[in-house]
Scaffold this motif. Sequence first.
Motif, mmCIF file in Angstrom:
data_model
loop_
_atom_site.group_PDB
_atom_site.id
_atom_site.type_symbol
_atom_site.label_atom_id
_atom_site.label_comp_id
_atom_site.label_asym_id
_atom_site.label_seq_id
_atom_site.Cartn_x
_atom_site.Cartn_y
_atom_site.Cartn_z
ATOM 1 N N TRP A 226 36.110 -39.288 -69.389
ATOM 2 C CA TRP A 226 35.414 -38.510 -70.236
ATOM 3 C C TRP A 226 35.911 -37.081 -70.726
ATOM 4 O O TRP A 226 36.115 -36.731 -71.855
ATOM 5 N N ILE A 227 36.000 -36.226 -69.497
ATOM 6 C CA ILE A 227 36.540 -34.878 -69.666
ATOM 7 C C ILE A 227 38.051 -34.853 -70.225
ATOM 8 O O ILE A 227 38.196 -34.096 -70.975
ATOM 9 N N ALA A 228 38.783 -35.678 -69.610
ATOM 10 C CA ALA A 228 40.305 -35.756 -69.849
ATOM 11 C C ALA A 228 40.542 -36.127 -71.262
ATOM 12 O O ALA A 228 41.381 -35.643 -72.086
ATOM 13 N N GLU A 229 39.604 -37.100 -71.843
ATOM 14 C CA GLU A 229 39.757 -37.342 -73.253
ATOM 15 C C GLU A 229 39.287 -36.352 -74.127
ATOM 16 O O GLU A 229 39.787 -36.182 -75.208
ATOM 17 N N ASN A 230 38.405 -35.756 -73.821
ATOM 18 C CA ASN A 230 37.625 -34.658 -74.711
ATOM 19 C C ASN A 230 37.685 -33.341 -74.483
ATOM 20 O O ASN A 230 37.747 -32.562 -75.484
ATOM 21 N N LEU A 231 38.401 -33.067 -73.375
ATOM 22 C CA LEU A 231 38.954 -31.558 -72.932
ATOM 23 C C LEU A 231 40.449 -31.849 -72.370
ATOM 24 O O LEU A 231 41.181 -31.745 -73.231
ATOM 25 N N SER A 232 40.686 -32.097 -71.333
ATOM 26 C CA SER A 232 41.964 -32.072 -70.723
ATOM 27 C C SER A 232 41.897 -32.568 -69.469
ATOM 28 O O SER A 232 40.775 -32.620 -68.557
ATOM 29 N N TRP A 233 42.806 -33.223 -68.770
ATOM 30 C CA TRP A 233 42.934 -33.579 -67.583
ATOM 31 C C TRP A 233 42.951 -32.284 -66.449
ATOM 32 O O TRP A 233 42.258 -32.757 -65.423
ATOM 33 N N GLN A 234 43.427 -31.201 -67.043
ATOM 34 C CA GLN A 234 43.080 -30.038 -66.179
ATOM 35 C C GLN A 234 41.639 -29.512 -65.998
ATOM 36 O O GLN A 234 41.236 -29.303 -64.943
ATOM 37 N N ALA A 235 40.909 -29.832 -67.052
ATOM 38 C CA ALA A 235 39.403 -29.420 -66.840
ATOM 39 C C ALA A 235 38.732 -30.411 -65.958
ATOM 40 O O ALA A 235 37.825 -30.097 -65.374
ATOM 41 N N ALA A 236 39.183 -31.621 -66.077
ATOM 42 C CA ALA A 236 38.628 -32.664 -65.086
ATOM 43 C C ALA A 236 38.714 -32.187 -63.695
ATOM 44 O O ALA A 236 37.682 -32.595 -63.182
ATOM 45 N N PHE A 237 39.778 -31.886 -63.421
ATOM 46 C CA PHE A 237 39.832 -31.347 -62.020
ATOM 47 C C PHE A 237 39.016 -30.306 -61.674
ATOM 48 O O PHE A 237 38.033 -30.411 -60.816
#
Length: 503
Positions: free
Chosen positions: A171-182
């Motif tokens: 969800w985070i990678a799709e709506n923000l970025s993969w960097q934010a997911a980490f």
Amino acid sequence: MTDKAQIPPAAPGAPSFSPAYRNTVLWLLVLAYTFNFIDRTIISTIGQAIKTDLGLTDQQLGWLGGLSFALLYTTLGIPIARLAERTSRVNIIAIAIVIWSAFTALCGTATSYVQLLLYRVGVGVGEAGLSPPAHSLISDYFEPKKRATALSIYSFGIPLGTMFGAMAGGWIAENLSWQAAFMVVGLPGVLVAIAIKVFIKEPPRGWADSQLALAEERPGDLGREASEAGAPNPGAEAAGPPPSILAVSKRLFGSWGMFHLAAGITMASFAGYGTGNYAPAYFIREFGLGLGMVGLLIGLVGGLSNGAGTLLGGVLTDWAGKRSARWYALVPAIGLILATPIYIYAYTRDTWQIAIAVLLIPGILHYTYLGPTFGVVQNVMDTRMRATAVAVLFFVLNLIALGFGPPFTGWCIDQFARAAFTAKGMAGDFLEVCKGGLAPAGASPELAAACPAAMAEGTRAGIVSNLLIYAWAGVHYLLAAITLPKDMARAKAQSAQAAPAAA
């Protein structure tokens, strides 16, 4: 987990831990293992976004989830375990959680493949400090006939971490970025470290074994064959240095049954890490689903199916093991062999709805191997061998399975994708023409269609070929069952004989 009748009152001067407190300790360690697997496996959920952004091959993606993580994770596990045999296991776990959480968050700042690779190495350094001391703690809190169940509950952190990592990361990678997911999944681990440091007490080595020795119990803790050999004397082992790594390794791999038990968990993990690393990518490439939807689906399968299998394995084998220790190997063998064709059927369906529905079944069978295997390893070890035994097992298991499972599956996918690309009549090497699995900007319609199609076909073929390794693992467990009762009894006898000499 444990009622009051099973553990008698503590001896004078010895600490007393209530069943409620011991269960609280266990679930705090489950929480730590959950964050461990969130940070470890999130790379598989957001891998497609990383692959596209950085223009990686699937084999490069496999190294991020494989050897880069496993290299120091495996090599540092043994010295950390040796430290855990002498010093506070609680402190080691708390420090380890802070380290891997910080490096997971740092992965979100990476701007290149090399930088991300190095941060993943850092995550592995931290995560090396959890399971060896955690297994040792659990074995000191729970008596032998409950250890497979307790360790299966601890291992429940694997599907929980996979579920939350997939759902949140997607969800985070799709709506923000993969960097934010980490960053989002990494930082909360610090709070878990604080909770463990504050609430978990360091028990005396062999506390559960020594308390159980005060009770008048008939043999049967490890199956009739194993328990007749007796149990180690925890108090006698408390003095002096812990047994050598060589002694631990001989106990762990030196018999037919234990060798094949270790080989079984290694090959099952090889298939699991390899195929699991590309399961989210498969549903994106084959069915065009978004990261958020894929994270939700993979997370639900991991949490429900794999979680049920993990818990079932420990409970079922502790129950069946009262009749014969052979069931500690037979239950995983049956589960893995039955799961293999169901997995293959799921990954060859034409719609994602059917594939996901079918995937809810094999995990219940497949994941029964975790609790029994770890329970046997702890039960055949002296009290000051336990952390080292887990570290040695994890060294072999993760160097092979985690280190090379994902890159091997990625290599298979690359080769199958190359073959599919050529079969479509396209010129050039797929890996060079279709960077990141996509055609370059301005490509012809034929090439624009051929790149993702070959990528999808290669992913399906690569995963299906690696699923056959589950059956291979099942055969090892079948072989282990042949002599496991005698091997466990012999190991316990060695412990009983060594105890007076150490006293």
